[in-house]
Enzyme design. Structure first.
Site, mmCIF file in Angstrom:
data_model
loop_
_atom_site.group_PDB
_atom_site.id
_atom_site.type_symbol
_atom_site.label_atom_id
_atom_site.label_comp_id
_atom_site.label_asym_id
_atom_site.label_seq_id
_atom_site.Cartn_x
_atom_site.Cartn_y
_atom_site.Cartn_z
ATOM 1 N N HIS A 347 0.676 -1.243 -0.200
ATOM 2 C CA HIS A 347 0.333 0.013 0.111
ATOM 3 C C HIS A 347 0.445 1.497 0.331
ATOM 4 O O HIS A 347 -0.145 2.904 0.219
ATOM 5 C CB HIS A 347 -1.028 -0.503 1.338
ATOM 6 C CG HIS A 347 -2.118 -1.004 1.269
ATOM 7 N ND1 HIS A 347 -3.284 -1.030 0.618
ATOM 8 C CD2 HIS A 347 -1.999 -2.513 1.767
ATOM 9 C CE1 HIS A 347 -3.543 -2.017 1.444
ATOM 10 N NE2 HIS A 347 -3.800 -2.803 1.295
ATOM 11 N N LYS A 534 -8.814 14.183 5.453
ATOM 12 C CA LYS A 534 -7.845 12.656 5.223
ATOM 13 C C LYS A 534 -7.100 12.890 6.198
ATOM 14 O O LYS A 534 -6.521 13.759 6.955
ATOM 15 C CB LYS A 534 -6.826 12.200 3.792
ATOM 16 C CG LYS A 534 -6.513 13.617 3.544
ATOM 17 C CD LYS A 534 -5.324 13.819 2.120
ATOM 18 C CE LYS A 534 -6.640 14.008 0.926
ATOM 19 N NZ LYS A 534 -6.539 12.627 0.304
ATOM 20 N N ARG A 535 -5.922 11.859 6.433
ATOM 21 C CA ARG A 535 -5.399 12.058 7.430
ATOM 22 C C ARG A 535 -3.921 12.920 7.124
ATOM 23 O O ARG A 535 -3.828 13.419 5.770
ATOM 24 C CB ARG A 535 -4.848 10.712 7.621
ATOM 25 C CG ARG A 535 -4.038 9.721 8.534
ATOM 26 C CD ARG A 535 -4.938 10.208 9.798
ATOM 27 N NE ARG A 535 -3.603 10.115 10.252
ATOM 28 C CZ ARG A 535 -3.854 9.057 11.482
ATOM 29 N NH1 ARG A 535 -4.734 8.092 11.506
ATOM 30 N NH2 ARG A 535 -2.358 9.369 11.818
ATOM 31 N N LYS A 540 1.059 15.079 2.027
ATOM 32 C CA LYS A 540 -1.004 15.080 1.473
ATOM 33 C C LYS A 540 -0.698 16.701 1.343
ATOM 34 O O LYS A 540 -1.418 16.963 0.381
ATOM 35 C CB LYS A 540 -1.789 14.480 2.061
ATOM 36 C CG LYS A 540 -1.473 12.882 2.159
ATOM 37 C CD LYS A 540 -3.127 12.195 3.460
ATOM 38 C CE LYS A 540 -2.463 10.840 4.025
ATOM 39 N NZ LYS A 540 -3.384 10.334 3.036
ATOM 40 N N THR A 642 -8.134 6.981 -1.910
ATOM 41 C CA THR A 642 -9.810 6.235 -2.105
ATOM 42 C C THR A 642 -11.218 7.553 -1.873
ATOM 43 O O THR A 642 -12.144 7.057 -2.561
ATOM 44 C CB THR A 642 -9.715 5.292 -0.183
ATOM 45 O OG1 THR A 642 -9.302 4.883 0.432
ATOM 46 C CG2 THR A 642 -9.072 3.981 -1.330
ATOM 47 N N LYS A 646 -14.638 8.526 -3.650
ATOM 48 C CA LYS A 646 -15.467 8.440 -2.875
ATOM 49 C C LYS A 646 -16.476 10.219 -3.064
ATOM 50 O O LYS A 646 -17.730 9.924 -3.018
ATOM 51 C CB LYS A 646 -15.340 8.959 -1.452
ATOM 52 C CG LYS A 646 -15.125 6.982 -1.180
ATOM 53 C CD LYS A 646 -14.547 7.419 0.410
ATOM 54 C CE LYS A 646 -13.910 6.021 0.996
ATOM 55 N NZ LYS A 646 -13.307 5.744 1.948
HETATM 56 O O1 73E Z 1 -2.799 6.036 -0.516
HETATM 57 C C1 73E Z 1 -3.340 5.455 0.620
HETATM 58 C C2 73E Z 1 -4.187 4.082 -0.389
HETATM 59 O O2 73E Z 1 -5.153 4.231 -1.054
HETATM 60 C C3 73E Z 1 -2.632 4.451 1.062
HETATM 61 O O3 73E Z 1 -0.884 5.499 1.776
HETATM 62 C C4 73E Z 1 -2.566 3.982 2.838
HETATM 63 O O4 73E Z 1 -3.507 2.460 1.940
HETATM 64 C C5 73E Z 1 -4.728 3.274 0.999
HETATM 65 C C6 73E Z 1 -5.207 2.250 0.652
HETATM 66 O O5 73E Z 1 -4.994 1.279 -0.481
HETATM 67 C C7 73E Z 1 -1.114 3.026 3.364
HETATM 68 N N1 73E Z 1 -1.866 3.124 4.738
HETATM 69 C C8 73E Z 1 -0.741 2.731 5.064
HETATM 70 N N2 73E Z 1 0.393 2.600 4.086
HETATM 71 N N3 73E Z 1 -0.584 2.944 2.928
HETATM 72 C C9 73E Z 1 -0.649 2.522 6.437
HETATM 73 C C10 73E Z 1 0.820 1.805 7.127
HETATM 74 C C11 73E Z 1 0.848 1.715 7.476
HETATM 75 C C12 73E Z 1 -0.154 1.407 9.248
HETATM 76 C C13 73E Z 1 -0.939 2.101 8.885
HETATM 77 C C14 73E Z 1 -1.058 2.118 7.174
#
Ligand code: 73E
Length: 798
Positions: A347, A534-535, A540, A642, A646
């Site tokens: 991710h 978003k976070r 970002k 994502t 939405k």
């Molecule tokens: O871009 C997003 C993505 O849409 C990405 O940053 C996020 O995953 C979403 C779903 O695919 C994400 N979260 C984490 N890594 N990528 C993450 C890493 C460590 C702890 C918690 C979350």
């Protein structure tokens, strides 16, 4: 009991007495929620049992989605909707003088996730069940989900989230299915009949107790299971002296969700959580398979295990341990089964750097560590045969090197499929981050562009727009989201545009009321609602958004000929508690809001709102009301995003960079139906590789930039002293890692395009309709159908 209004009312009142021991007159909203939840459970229990029975009897392949996060939000509303009984319930309750909306609002959000990754897992569960796919989630039943955010004086304060305070009607504790998980201790090796046998002894035992939650599909009888594991002391307390400490340490495993997003910490408790999830899940998966098949030789033909990012990657050595130590298989057979069972999603490119120090790993999980060592040795040997003499390459690809275990390398080596979450992201993995692995095993790599469940994010969150769509094209889109494309011929129809804008207006009014209730600020409902939720993360670039607002404010103050179409900038964002930079940005947003909102010269044209405690339930109120969707990450860094999807579904137009899934949104709707700006991923990656960016130049050459950057430190915000200095330094002293100043001019210009488009309603609502029409591709039904065929090899079961 949901067949008609009268039957429902009767059933409801009876259960109010039996479950709550109350007469209707004394009952509270929480009682109503509790009773409704029970009724839903009662209603689906037959289907839940039947789904499980069918899975057993048909011996169909099952997929288990292992995820350290499931960001479910509230469940009552979406369960009623998926069961098709929402209207009966709403009307029945209305007769009793109860508003269903109030009942829904009394449910606590199940906030067992940080952001996109956890919410994706929740959307996937909805699609799996709706598509009648045999797919189940495994996660951790955190006592406290992501913290509640309070804003005090513009600063973020974190409070523990208490979602279980009033119990959880959706879960069923299955104590008889508990799994024992072993930590610490040592490994004994001895020989038996010419074979080496390994025994993990003197371990500290933890009981993993499953709590099952039903996952109800839309318009189907399939009820899948989300199994959340709770950490508890073993049945027989060990006889060591510090029993209290043992209890505390054990329960701590499922106490808190780690509040980190898109970046990991190598802490020991986190590693404990990860192994706890993996050992409990595999224990239960393997037990069910053994009961059915007697042994594990065909496991990979009946079971697919998906590891959501590297957090559950220990599933690989844990499955090896079971096959080797418990089943007595040869290494070769065990490896074949393991690699054919497990698939991995990446991710974030940041996770490539994820490492776990051996000195933490080895003592906590001694047998697992031995297996990882063996995997590494064999892997390096294979590489050596393939690339003889290429030490540099082997060193870079090794799973263990320089005192650390590289989790992503283990995931790639031990699985049959590695996927990224958007086309651009997958390409970056293949060509850059994981290039050597891609060269080694190109067949493992594939893309699965993310999707979101349009049933929660459109059908449930935006009934007004849903009704308009159904009136226009029928209701097929609910089951087949790609048929939303049938809206396209209506995009230029003035009557449709009129209706679309009326729906948006209605939702803006609703959000405005909520904003007033929460903040006491009145916003102009006819202004452009420009939203970034978003976070909070430097990449970002909430900072870019804020600096642009500061520029607008300066310009409005200084230039009597300058005016703008009224705008309401809306933010929602949690910062990780230890991420001090992000917290300063939150304060900055509040300081700017303070100035702008209280200045009579500007506050009719400009408003800045920060909605505290952004979470799933609040998101459901925000997306339908948005005109503009801010997706402005530094190109190449946001894997997918994502929220962008939405917003799109709800007819907001994207103001964004060509990053993550924005690229595919642009492919779908056409660049002319978005507002794109800024550096491309290639340009950014080139800068990172070869240098050549000097933030100072942009600061000195663009007066607008100089002014807003200086205002961070020159007393413009008198109450904060030097609190924003680190932000100033990040831009100038540290040369602006995320190219905020580099993209500032392009961003400002893109905002001007937004405004011009908004002033032309026929154009705006055409664009909005086109976005909705093309959003079907971004429904998680499509994503899940691709996973099912390309990765898991599962098919619907009915
Ligand atoms: O871009 C997003 C993505 O849409 C990405 O940053 C996020 O995953 C979403 C779903 O695919 C994400 N979260 C984490 N890594 N990528 C993450 C890493 C460590 C702890 C918690 C979350």
């Amino acid at each position: 009991m949901f067949t008609d209004k009268e039957t429902f009312k009767q059933a409801f009142l009876i259960r109010l007495e039996t479950l709550c021991g109350k007469q209707f007159e004394e009952s509270t909203t929480r009682d109503h929620y509790y009773v409704l939840g029970h009724m839903v459970r009662e209603h689906i229990s037959r289907h839940w049992i039947a789904t499980n029975e069918r899975n057993r009897a048909q011996k169909r392949k099952q997929v288990y989605y292992l995820s350290i996060e499931f960001l479910l939000g509230r469940l009552l509303g979406s369960n009623l909707l998926n069961l098709g009984v929402r209207q009966v319930v709403e009307e029945g309750l209305r007769d009793l003088g109860i508003r269903l909306e109030d009942v829904e609002e009394s449910e606590a959000d199940a906030g067992l996730g940080n952001g996109g990754l956890g919410r994706l897992a929740a959307c996937f569960l909805d699609s799996l069940a709706t598509l009648n796919l045999p797919g189940h989630g495994h996660g951790i039943r955190y006592k406290h989900g992501l913290f509640d955010q309070k804003i005090v004086d513009g600063y973020q304060v974190e409070l523990p989230q208490q979602w279980l305070r009033h119990g959880n009607v959706w879960e069923i504790r299955k104590e008889e299915l508990a799994v024992e998980v072993n930590f610490w201790g040592k490994v004994e090796v001895y020989e038996q009949n010419g074979c080496l046998v390994f025994r993990h002894i003197d371990s500290k035992k933890v009981m993993a107790v499953p709590y099952d939650m039903p996952v109800i599909g839309y318009g189907t009888n399939t009820v899948n299971t989300l199994r959340l594991w709770n950490a508890e002391p073993a049945k027989t307390f060990p006889l060591h002296k510090d029993v209290m400490q043992y209890k505390r340490e054990t329960e701590a495993i499922s106490e808190f969700l780690y509040p980190d997003d898109a970046h990991d910490e190598g802490k020991i408790l986190r590693l404990k959580q990860q192994y706890f999830l993996v050992a409990a899940s595999l224990g239960s998966i393997v037990r069910a398979h053994r009961l059915q098949h007697g042994n594990l030789h065909q496991l990979h033909e009946y079971v697919a295990i998906h590891v959501n990012d590297t957090h559950p990657v220990l599933a690989i050595p844990e499955l090896m341990r079971i096959l080797l130590d418990e089943e007595g298989m040869s290494w070769e057979e065990a490896w074949h089964i393991t690699t054919h069972t497990i698939a991995y999603t990446n991710h974030t490119t940041l996770s490539e750097r994820l490492r776990m120090a051996i000195h933490l790993f080895q003592p906590l999980l001694p047998r697992i560590y031995m297996i990882v060592e063996e995997i590494n040795e064999r892997f390096c040997r294979e590489l050596w045969e393939r690339y003889p003499g290429d030490w540099g390459r082997i060193e870079q690809m090794a799973i263990i090197a320089h005192g650390v275990v590289k989790m992503a390398h283990l995931a790639i080596a031990g699985s049959h499929s590695v996927n990224g979450v958007a086309k651009l992201h997958t390409e970056i993995l293949k060509q850059r981050e994981m290039r050597l692995f891609y060269e080694w095993a190109p067949h493992k790599f594939n893309n699965k562009t993310n999707g979101v469940t349009h049933r929660r994010w459109l059908l449930k969150a935006n009934p007004e727009l849903s009704a308009l769509i159904t009136d226009t094209t029928g209701s097929r889109w609910i089951h087949e989201p790609e048929t939303l494309i049938e809206l396209k011929p209506h995009a230029s129809d003035p009557a449709f545009q009129q209706a679309l804008s009326a729906v948006k207006q209605q939702r803006k009014g609703k959000l405005a009321a909520r904003i007033y209730e929460k903040t006491g600020i009145r916003v102009d409902e006819s202004s452009i609602f420009d939203v970034q939720v978003k976070r909070l993360h430097a990449y970002k670039r909430q900072l870019l958004n804020v600096l642009h607002i500061m520029y607008l404010y300066n310009r409005l103050k200084e230039d009597p000929h300058f005016s703008i179409y009224p705008r309401t900038f809306i933010f929602g964002a949690k910062a990780s508690p230890g991420y001090y930079y992000a917290k300063r940005i939150i304060k900055l947003i509040h300081s700017v809001a303070d100035k702008v909102n209280n200045d009579k010269q500007t506050n009719e044209q400009l408003k800045v709102i920060f909605l505290e405690n952004y979470r799933v339930s609040l998101a459901e109120e925000i997306f339908p009301a948005a005109d503009v969707s801010e997706q402005i990450s530094t190109a190449s860094i946001e894997a997918s995003g994502t929220g962008n999807m939405k917003f799109m579904m709800n007819g907001a137009l994207t103001l964004g960079t060509l990053d993550g899934a924005n690229v595919e949104i642009a492919e779908a709707v056409g660049k002319e139906n978005m507002f794109l700006f800024g550096l491309t991923a290639e340009e950014v990656l080139n800068y990172y590789e070869h240098g050549g960016y000097r933030a100072h130049e942009y600061y000195h050459h663009d007066k607008r930039i100089k002014q807003v950057v200086d205002q961070l430190v020159n007393g413009f915000f008198p109450d904060v002293a030097d609190y924003f200095e680190p932000i100033y330094d990040s831009l100038l002293t540290q040369n602006d890692e995320y190219f905020v100043l580099r993209d500032f001019a392009a961003y400002t210009e893109a905002h001007e395009r937004v405004e011009a488009a908004y002033r032309d309603p026929a154009r705006w609502w055409y664009m909005s309709a086109v976005n909705i029409a093309h959003s079907g591709y971004f429904a998680s039904d499509r994503t899940i159908a691709e996973y099912a065929v390309d990765i898991w090899g599962i098919s619907p079961s009915m």
